[in-house]
Motif scaffolding. Structure first.
Motif, short mmCIF file in Angstrom:
data_model
loop_
_atom_site.label_atom_id
_atom_site.label_comp_id
_atom_site.label_asym_id
_atom_site.label_seq_id
_atom_site.Cartn_x
_atom_site.Cartn_y
_atom_site.Cartn_z
N ASP A 1 4.72 15.22 40.05
CA ASP A 1 4.52 14.53 41.33
C ASP A 1 3.52 13.39 41.17
OD1 ASP A 1 5.18 14.11 44.01
OD2 ASP A 1 3.50 15.31 44.72
N ASN A 2 3.67 12.66 40.06
CA ASN A 2 2.79 11.54 39.73
C ASN A 2 3.58 10.25 39.81
OD1 ASN A 2 1.31 9.54 38.36
ND2 ASN A 2 0.24 11.07 37.12
N LYS A 3 3.30 9.47 40.83
CA LYS A 3 4.05 8.25 41.09
C LYS A 3 3.84 7.17 40.03
CE LYS A 3 4.40 9.14 45.95
NZ LYS A 3 3.89 8.97 47.26
N SER A 4 2.74 7.25 39.29
CA SER A 4 2.51 6.22 38.26
C SER A 4 3.52 6.35 37.12
CB SER A 4 1.07 6.27 37.73
OG SER A 4 0.84 7.45 37.01
N TYR A 5 3.94 7.57 36.80
CA TYR A 5 4.98 7.75 35.77
C TYR A 5 6.31 7.17 36.25
CZ TYR A 5 2.03 11.06 33.16
OH TYR A 5 1.03 11.66 32.44
N VAL A 6 6.62 7.42 37.52
CA VAL A 6 7.87 6.89 38.09
C VAL A 6 7.83 5.36 38.10
CG1 VAL A 6 9.34 6.82 40.14
CG2 VAL A 6 8.29 8.98 39.45
N SER B 1 14.98 0.10 20.74
CA SER B 1 16.37 -0.21 21.07
C SER B 1 16.62 0.00 22.56
CB SER B 1 17.32 0.69 20.26
OG SER B 1 17.25 2.03 20.74
N PHE B 2 17.75 -0.50 23.01
CA PHE B 2 18.16 -0.33 24.40
C PHE B 2 18.23 1.15 24.76
CE2 PHE B 2 21.33 -0.23 27.83
CZ PHE B 2 20.82 -1.20 28.69
N TYR B 3 18.84 1.94 23.89
CA TYR B 3 18.95 3.39 24.08
C TYR B 3 17.57 4.04 24.17
CZ TYR B 3 19.43 8.26 22.59
OH TYR B 3 19.30 9.62 22.48
N GLU B 4 16.70 3.67 23.25
CA GLU B 4 15.35 4.26 23.24
C GLU B 4 14.57 3.89 24.50
OE1 GLU B 4 14.57 4.38 18.42
OE2 GLU B 4 14.00 2.60 19.55
N LEU B 5 14.71 2.66 24.95
CA LEU B 5 14.05 2.23 26.17
C LEU B 5 14.58 3.03 27.36
CD1 LEU B 5 11.85 0.23 26.97
CD2 LEU B 5 13.64 -1.45 27.43
N GLY B 6 15.87 3.29 27.37
CA GLY B 6 16.46 4.12 28.42
C GLY B 6 15.93 5.54 28.39
N MET B 7 15.78 6.09 27.20
CA MET B 7 15.24 7.45 27.06
C MET B 7 13.78 7.50 27.51
SD MET B 7 17.56 9.54 26.18
CE MET B 7 18.58 8.55 27.27
N LEU B 8 13.02 6.45 27.19
CA LEU B 8 11.63 6.40 27.63
C LEU B 8 11.57 6.36 29.16
CD1 LEU B 8 8.60 6.18 27.12
CD2 LEU B 8 8.91 3.71 26.84
N ALA B 9 12.38 5.51 29.76
CA ALA B 9 12.41 5.42 31.22
C ALA B 9 12.79 6.76 31.84
CB ALA B 9 13.38 4.32 31.66
N GLN B 10 13.80 7.40 31.28
CA GLN B 10 14.24 8.70 31.79
C GLN B 10 13.14 9.75 31.66
OE1 GLN B 10 18.14 10.31 30.51
NE2 GLN B 10 16.99 12.09 29.84
N SER B 11 12.50 9.79 30.51
CA SER B 11 11.46 10.78 30.26
C SER B 11 10.27 10.57 31.21
CB SER B 11 10.99 10.72 28.81
OG SER B 11 12.06 11.04 27.95
N LEU B 12 9.89 9.32 31.40
CA LEU B 12 8.79 9.02 32.33
C LEU B 12 9.16 9.42 33.76
CD1 LEU B 12 7.70 5.60 30.87
CD2 LEU B 12 6.24 7.63 31.08
N TYR B 13 10.39 9.15 34.15
CA TYR B 13 10.84 9.52 35.49
C TYR B 13 10.79 11.03 35.69
CZ TYR B 13 13.62 9.89 39.71
OH TYR B 13 14.03 10.19 40.98
N VAL B 14 11.32 11.77 34.71
CA VAL B 14 11.30 13.23 34.79
C VAL B 14 9.86 13.74 34.83
CG1 VAL B 14 11.85 15.36 33.52
CG2 VAL B 14 13.56 13.55 33.71
N LEU B 15 9.01 13.18 33.99
CA LEU B 15 7.60 13.57 33.98
C LEU B 15 6.95 13.29 35.33
CD1 LEU B 15 5.30 14.73 32.27
CD2 LEU B 15 4.86 12.40 31.45
N GLY B 16 7.26 12.15 35.90
CA GLY B 16 6.72 11.81 37.21
C GLY B 16 7.17 12.77 38.29
N LYS B 17 8.42 13.18 38.25
CA LYS B 17 8.94 14.12 39.25
C LYS B 17 8.38 15.52 39.05
CE LYS B 17 11.32 11.43 41.79
NZ LYS B 17 10.95 11.22 43.19
#
Length: 129
Positions: A112-117, A93-109
């Protein structure tokens, strides 16, 4: 005061109502780390939603990160993202895709892994399509 109003809705110590627990977590920030984690765990055990699970696993990881326990934070979020992806992205879903993007961004930060971002940005772009 808010705590007492919430108690009128449900027994906050035993409720499994995800909506009440979510509200409780948001409006009672004075709770200790362990109390917050316990509430997050109750939300996770009560909700079958993939998106909610990913959101609250990520929140749990962020709570550990704020305590400077980076290894635990990374492990929690990485495991949540891997599980989410393993379940497939076809019917996300749109919400789930947003949560995935958010989680990957947080994980990347956190790591300090730019591939997650970068992967986070790909999912955000999919949301705009």
């Amino acid at each position: 005061m808010i705590y007492h109003e919430l108690k009128k809705i449900s027994d906050l110590e035993t409720t499994k109502d995800v909506g009440v627990l979510t509200l409780y977590l948001q409006v009672c920030p004075e709770k200790s780390f362990s109390e917050n984690i316990e509430i997050i765990d109750r939300i996770l055990s009560a909700s079958p939603s993939r998106g909610i699970s990913l959101q609250y696993q990520t929140l749990k990881g962020v709570r550990y990160f704020l305590l400077k326990d980076n290894d635990t934070a990374k492990s929690i979020i990485d495991t949540a993202v891997a599980k989410f992806k393993a379940e497939g992205l076809d019917n996300t879903s749109f919400y789930e895709l947003g949560m995935l993007a958010q989680s990957l961004y947080v994980l990347g930060k956190i790591t300090d892994n730019k591939s997650y971002v970068a992967e986070s940005q790909i999912h955000l772009k999919k949301m705009l399509e």
